[in-house]
Design a protein around this motif. Structure first.
Motif, short mmCIF file in Angstrom:
data_model
loop_
_atom_site.label_atom_id
_atom_site.label_comp_id
_atom_site.label_asym_id
_atom_site.label_seq_id
_atom_site.Cartn_x
_atom_site.Cartn_y
_atom_site.Cartn_z
N ASP A 1 -0.93 14.46 -4.39
CA ASP A 1 -0.37 15.48 -5.98
C ASP A 1 0.21 16.71 -5.39
O ASP A 1 0.07 17.84 -4.54
N PRO A 2 1.61 16.90 -5.35
CA PRO A 2 2.15 18.00 -4.84
C PRO A 2 1.74 19.33 -5.79
O PRO A 2 1.70 20.60 -5.39
N THR A 3 0.52 19.51 -6.77
CA THR A 3 0.30 19.98 -6.88
C THR A 3 -1.17 20.61 -7.10
O THR A 3 -1.61 21.33 -7.45
N ALA A 4 -1.48 19.64 -6.76
CA ALA A 4 -2.74 19.58 -6.16
C ALA A 4 -3.23 19.55 -4.57
O ALA A 4 -3.41 18.18 -4.51
N PRO A 5 -3.06 19.97 -3.37
CA PRO A 5 -2.52 19.67 -2.48
C PRO A 5 -4.13 18.90 -1.77
O PRO A 5 -4.45 17.67 -0.79
N GLN A 6 -5.46 18.90 -1.84
CA GLN A 6 -5.81 18.42 -2.17
C GLN A 6 -6.25 17.05 -2.71
O GLN A 6 -7.91 16.42 -2.13
N SER A 7 -5.68 16.42 -3.55
CA SER A 7 -6.15 15.22 -4.25
C SER A 7 -5.20 14.17 -3.72
O SER A 7 -3.94 14.43 -3.21
N GLY A 8 -4.97 13.20 -3.35
CA GLY A 8 -4.43 12.10 -2.98
C GLY A 8 -4.76 10.93 -4.05
O GLY A 8 -5.77 10.54 -4.09
N LEU A 9 -3.75 10.39 -3.89
CA LEU A 9 -3.89 8.98 -4.60
C LEU A 9 -3.47 7.71 -3.29
O LEU A 9 -2.02 7.90 -3.14
N THR A 10 -3.94 6.58 -3.72
CA THR A 10 -3.23 5.28 -3.34
C THR A 10 -3.56 3.83 -4.05
O THR A 10 -4.69 4.22 -4.40
N GLN A 11 -2.71 3.43 -3.52
CA GLN A 11 -1.99 2.56 -5.19
C GLN A 11 -2.23 1.14 -3.65
O GLN A 11 -0.96 1.56 -3.03
N GLN B 1 -2.19 -3.93 -3.40
CA GLN B 1 -2.13 -4.69 -3.85
C GLN B 1 -3.49 -5.69 -2.19
O GLN B 1 -2.87 -5.24 -1.39
N VAL B 2 -4.33 -6.14 -2.88
CA VAL B 2 -5.07 -6.01 -1.49
C VAL B 2 -5.22 -7.88 -1.78
O VAL B 2 -6.15 -8.23 -2.45
N ARG C 1 1.14 -1.47 0.02
CA ARG C 1 0.02 0.01 0.29
C ARG C 1 1.02 1.41 -0.11
O ARG C 1 1.41 1.24 0.85
N LYS C 2 0.19 2.32 -0.74
CA LYS C 2 0.98 3.53 -1.34
C LYS C 2 0.64 4.93 -1.10
O LYS C 2 -0.27 4.96 -2.47
N SER C 3 0.38 5.72 -0.39
CA SER C 3 -0.18 6.53 -0.39
C SER C 3 0.41 7.85 -0.74
O SER C 3 1.93 7.90 -0.37
N SER C 4 0.51 9.16 -1.33
CA SER C 4 0.40 10.15 -1.88
C SER C 4 -0.29 11.26 -2.49
O SER C 4 -0.90 11.13 -2.55
#
Length: 144
Positions: A94-104, A106-107, A89-92
């Protein structure tokens, strides 16, 4: 006088530490939201999961919050125990839009009536998040 001189740096350090505790780290908040989603699914708490979904939530090919609610209800009725095991699991944010996040992630999702899982399915999951009203909300979910 000597005691005051000794304690001044200690008090200053303590004040800085406490003020840092009051500030919220968006990355930590995002990771906490992901963990909360996993915990809510395992607790079979449909309403708590729905609360974490954005009003415009979309999954896969146009599926919405209503689909999510119905799917969870069926899954939770079918299995006494539901586990979501995050292999990676990795969450990050977006440095250009700090109100947006992404989690990828494998579950492995398992369902069981007793101790031994009756069903286990691996998924590669992508979750897009949006920071709304002091909380991360899941806006889009896709999987393979």
């Amino acid at each position: 006088m000597y005691r005051r001189t000794l304690f001044a740096p200690l008090l200053f350090t303590l004040a800085l530490t406490l003020s840092a505790c009051g500030k919220t780290d968006p990355q930590a908040q995002l990771e906490a939201a992901v963990q909360k989603l996993q915990d809510n699914l395992e607790a079979k708490d449909t309403s708590a999961v729905i609360d974490q979904l954005d009003a415009g939530f979309q999954a896969q090919d146009g599926l919405d919050r209503d689909w999510a609610r119905k799917t969870m209800t069926l899954l939770f009725l079918r299995y006494a125990s539901v586990k979501v095991i995050a292999v990676t699991r990795k969450s990050s944010i977006d440095p250009t839009a700090p109100q947006s996040g992404l989690t990828q992630a494998q579950v492995l999702v398992t369902g069981a009536q007793g101790l031994i899982p009756e069903r286990a399915a691996p998924y590669e999951v992508r979750m897009e998040w949006r920071y709304v009203s002091d909380a991360w909300k899941l806006t889009r979910l896709t999987w393979e």
